[in-house]
Write a protein that holds these residues in place. Structure first.
Motif: not given
Length: 266
Positions: A189-198
């Motif tokens: 149960x954690x949070x973070x940043x992601x790079x959204x791309x195909x």
């Protein structure tokens, strides 16, 4: 006459009580006995117990077989025969084959939810994906090497991708539940940043509580989750349990033993 005397002597010998061997004889003989025989002999009577349990007999035996534990004698008043018994029992337990888990993959359900928080927002507003599947339906996604790693295809499940420019961070939750939802354990149960791309991937890990279910296992393990993105959605989620000692996935059996501690009543 000689024959009659011999019979009389035999009758007198049978009627006279047989005296036990003196303690000097016991001590002399006991020096040549194996530990198991000594332990059995100490159960004959009180006097034998005293003679066969003396420290001068068991100290050399303990130091020869278990030198590391024998040093504890300097710190405690426990007799050497007791130290030997404890060490011998521990050695036998190490030789026993590991117990099998009572939990099975067929009785588990994986539930994964990924939520997004947009910029200038204080709460999670969009569900990127949510999936709940019995592990038995993930047979095709089981790692062929027999480790606790599973691929969850998001076919037909709710899955969207918010505009990349609007997403600030995501929250990932992975729960493992018993079939019928009679028990549940939160793996992540954690949070973070992601790079959204195909074609991009997102990776999360969370330290799990230590559980000593087997020597050398149950401590230093983490929950592992990876996401694979398609053009407009989350296409695949991979989940597993890893050991931080060698950064490899634990076996299915060890994974089940770990989860059993939290999901199966004692």
């Amino acid at each position: 006459m000689a024959k009659t005397l011999s019979q009389s002597d035999q009758t007198e010998e049978q009627q006279s009580p047989r005296l036990p061997p003196s303690w000097e004889v016991l001590v002399l003989v006991s020096q040549y006995l194996e530990p198991k025989t000594l332990a059995m002999a100490s159960c004959v009577c009180k006097s034998w117990s005293v003679s066969m349990s003396s420290d001068h007999l068991w100290e050399p035996i303990s130091r020869a077989h278990y030198p590391s534990l024998s040093n504890l004698r300097d710190l405690t008043a426990v007799p050497y025969c007791r130290l030997y018994a404890v060490a011998h029992a521990a050695a036998l337990r190490r030789l026993q084959p590991p117990s099998k888990p009572r939990l099975s993959l067929d009785g588990l359900v994986f539930a994964v939810t990924v939520s997004a928080k947009k910029k200038n927002s204080s709460s999670l507003v969009d569900i990127l994906t949510t999936v709940s599947k019995p592990v038995r339906d993930l047979a095709a996604g089981v790692d062929p090497t027999g480790v606790f790693k599973f691929d969850v295809e998001i076919n037909g499940e709710k899955s969207t991708v918010a505009a990349a420019a609007e997403v600030e961070e995501v929250k990932v939750t992975w729960n493992v539940a018993l079939k019928g939802w009679s028990g549940v354990f939160t793996m992540m149960d954690c949070e973070g940043k992601l790079r959204f791309s195909t074609g991009a991937e997102g990776w999360f890990s969370a330290e799990l509580p230590a559980v000593e279910f087997r020597p050398g296992a149950g401590s230093g393990i983490v929950a592992d989750l990876k996401m694979g993105f398609g053009r407009e959605c989350v296409e695949k989620v991979s989940v597993g349990i890893m050991s931080v000692v060698n950064w490899r996935y634990v076996t299915v059996e060890d994974g089940l033993m770990y989860l059993q501690h939290f999901l199966v009543p004692l």
